[in-house]
Design an enzyme around this catalytic site. Structure first.
Site, PDB file in Angstrom:
ATOM      1  N   ARG A   1      14.108   0.656  10.885  1.00  0.00           N
ATOM      2  CA  ARG A   1      13.205  -0.496  10.867  1.00  0.00           C
ATOM      3  C   ARG A   1      12.031  -0.168  11.770  1.00  0.00           C
ATOM      4  NH1 ARG A   1      15.261  -5.726   9.119  1.00  0.00           N
ATOM      5  NH2 ARG A   1      17.395  -5.158   8.697  1.00  0.00           N
TER       6      ARG A   1
ATOM      7  N   LYS B   1       0.835  -1.214   0.000  1.00  0.00           N
ATOM      8  CA  LYS B   1       0.000   0.000   0.000  1.00  0.00           C
ATOM      9  C   LYS B   1       0.870   1.265   0.000  1.00  0.00           C
ATOM     10  CE  LYS B   1      -2.230  -1.019   3.868  1.00  0.00           C
ATOM     11  NZ  LYS B   1      -1.563  -2.283   4.220  1.00  0.00           N
TER      12      LYS B   1
ATOM     13  N   ARG C   1      -1.032  -8.342  13.272  1.00  0.00           N
ATOM     14  CA  ARG C   1      -1.553  -7.328  12.347  1.00  0.00           C
ATOM     15  C   ARG C   1      -2.412  -7.992  11.257  1.00  0.00           C
ATOM     16  NH1 ARG C   1       3.951  -4.619  10.952  1.00  0.00           N
ATOM     17  NH2 ARG C   1       2.757  -3.425   9.419  1.00  0.00           N
TER      18      ARG C   1
ATOM     19  N   ARG D   1      -9.863   1.315   8.552  1.00  0.00           N
ATOM     20  CA  ARG D   1      -9.516  -0.051   8.942  1.00  0.00           C
ATOM     21  C   ARG D   1     -10.630  -0.720   9.738  1.00  0.00           C
ATOM     22  NH1 ARG D   1      -3.567   0.844   8.834  1.00  0.00           N
ATOM     23  NH2 ARG D   1      -2.431  -1.057   9.321  1.00  0.00           N
TER      24      ARG D   1
ATOM     25  N   ARG E   1      11.862  -5.995   6.217  1.00  0.00           N
ATOM     26  CA  ARG E   1      11.947  -4.724   5.485  1.00  0.00           C
ATOM     27  C   ARG E   1      12.515  -3.582   6.335  1.00  0.00           C
ATOM     28  NH1 ARG E   1       5.517  -3.079   4.655  1.00  0.00           N
ATOM     29  NH2 ARG E   1       5.132  -2.570   6.847  1.00  0.00           N
TER      30      ARG E   1
HETATM   31  P1  AMP Z   1       0.538   0.815   9.020  1.00  0.00           P
HETATM   32  O1  AMP Z   1       1.677   1.767   8.884  1.00  0.00           O
HETATM   33  O2  AMP Z   1      -0.643   1.189   8.165  1.00  0.00           O
HETATM   34  O3  AMP Z   1       0.952  -0.621   8.845  1.00  0.00           O
HETATM   35  O4  AMP Z   1       0.015   0.942  10.532  1.00  0.00           O
HETATM   36  C1  AMP Z   1       0.849   0.612  11.613  1.00  0.00           C
HETATM   37  C2  AMP Z   1       0.024   0.494  12.872  1.00  0.00           C
HETATM   38  O5  AMP Z   1      -0.589   1.762  13.156  1.00  0.00           O
HETATM   39  C3  AMP Z   1      -1.134  -0.496  12.803  1.00  0.00           C
HETATM   40  O6  AMP Z   1      -0.726  -1.828  13.090  1.00  0.00           O
HETATM   41  C4  AMP Z   1      -2.054   0.072  13.871  1.00  0.00           C
HETATM   42  O7  AMP Z   1      -1.597  -0.220  15.178  1.00  0.00           O
HETATM   43  C5  AMP Z   1      -1.907   1.574  13.673  1.00  0.00           C
HETATM   44  N1  AMP Z   1      -2.859   2.105  12.674  1.00  0.00           N
HETATM   45  C6  AMP Z   1      -2.570   2.666  11.466  1.00  0.00           C
HETATM   46  N2  AMP Z   1      -3.673   3.058  10.837  1.00  0.00           N
HETATM   47  C7  AMP Z   1      -4.705   2.736  11.653  1.00  0.00           C
HETATM   48  C8  AMP Z   1      -6.125   2.863  11.552  1.00  0.00           C
HETATM   49  N3  AMP Z   1      -6.702   3.395  10.459  1.00  0.00           N
HETATM   50  N4  AMP Z   1      -6.871   2.416  12.592  1.00  0.00           N
HETATM   51  C9  AMP Z   1      -6.312   1.876  13.687  1.00  0.00           C
HETATM   52  N5  AMP Z   1      -4.984   1.704  13.847  1.00  0.00           N
HETATM   53  C10 AMP Z   1      -4.187   2.128  12.832  1.00  0.00           C
END
Ligand code: AMP
Length: 221
Positions: A163, A16, A175, A91, A130
């Site tokens: 990281r 993404k 996740r 989400r 990564r």
């Molecule tokens: P990401 O960078 O999108 O993989 O997000 C990393 C972490 O941030 C996720 O595992 C969640 O803990 C939190 N997070 C990011 N976006 C959201 C969202 N829209 N709703 C809830 N938690 C989020």
């Protein structure tokens, strides 16, 4: 013209962030990643960041009220009028409903929700190794993509790499579980709104970029 609102849906590691940055380049849209906004809040030590930190490190979802407050704040900035690519938001069903309402209030709606379709097991390997350049954000991987000169970024020559605290196999499993329980049901929400596009996303970055460019070119024209 109403500015496009493109959502990228997909589990961690689906690409993404990478594809959102490419759509920014290709179409002049603004990438809006709630993960990046939350990591910035954690780094800045804001109240929202302090509340979110442990939840993020456990691979769970941060509460809707914190995420929505951060998102609304960002959506109010002037650059967003060019159109956005939402990466990692919404989400949950409540976030999707809040987004629909926020857009409806200004006569807008979601232009397209693109689901990047990938295999879970491959995502664990992808995400676990990564890392990114601390200078320019270029992405690397222990197994799949090392810099040409060890320790030096191919793109900007920087030597500092980062990281994410949540990019380890155990947290990635959490996740993925959160994705399937809380986020995957949104695919049906957008299918019902007739804005869903499914993209097979196990292939090359360039191939997926081309498929996304076709979709965005079509829906955002
Ligand atoms: P990401 O960078 O999108 O993989 O997000 C990393 C972490 O941030 C996720 O595992 C969640 O803990 C939190 N997070 C990011 N976006 C959201 C969202 N829209 N709703 C809830 N938690 C989020």
């Amino acid at each position: 013209m109403v500015a496009p609102v493109i959502i990228l849906l997909g589990p961690p590691g689906a690409g993404k962030g990478t594809q959102a940055r490419m759509l920014e380049e290709d179409f002049g849209l603004v990438q809006l990643s709630t993960g990046d906004l939350l990591r910035a809040a954690v780094a800045a030590g804001t109240e929202a960041g302090r509340k979110a930190k442990a939840v993020m490190e456990a691979g769970q979802l941060v509460s809707d009220d914190i995420v929505l407050a951060i998102l609304k704040d960002r959506m109010a900035a002037p650059d967003v009028s060019k159109g956005v690519i939402l990466d990692g938001f919404p989400r949950t069903g409540a976030q999707a409903a809040a987004l629909d309402k926020l857009l409806a209030d200004s006569g807008q709606r979601v232009t397209a929700a693109i689901s990047l379709e990938v295999d879970d097991e491959a995502m664990i390997a992808r995400v676990s190794g990564r890392y990114t350049c601390g200078g320019c954000g270029e992405g690397y991987h222990d197994q799949f993509k090392q810099p040409a000169t060890a320790g030096t970024c191919d793109k900007c020559g920087g030597t500092g790499f980062k990281r994410r605290a949540d990019d380890n196999a155990e947290t990635v499993r959490e996740r993925l579980t959160a994705y399937h329980a809380q986020t995957a049901p949104l695919i049906a929400h957008y299918e019902w709104q007739s804005v869903l596009e499914r993209v097979p996303a196990m292939g090359s970055i360039a191939g997926i970029r081309a498929m996304l460019a076709d979709i965005v070119g079509r829906v955002a024209a």
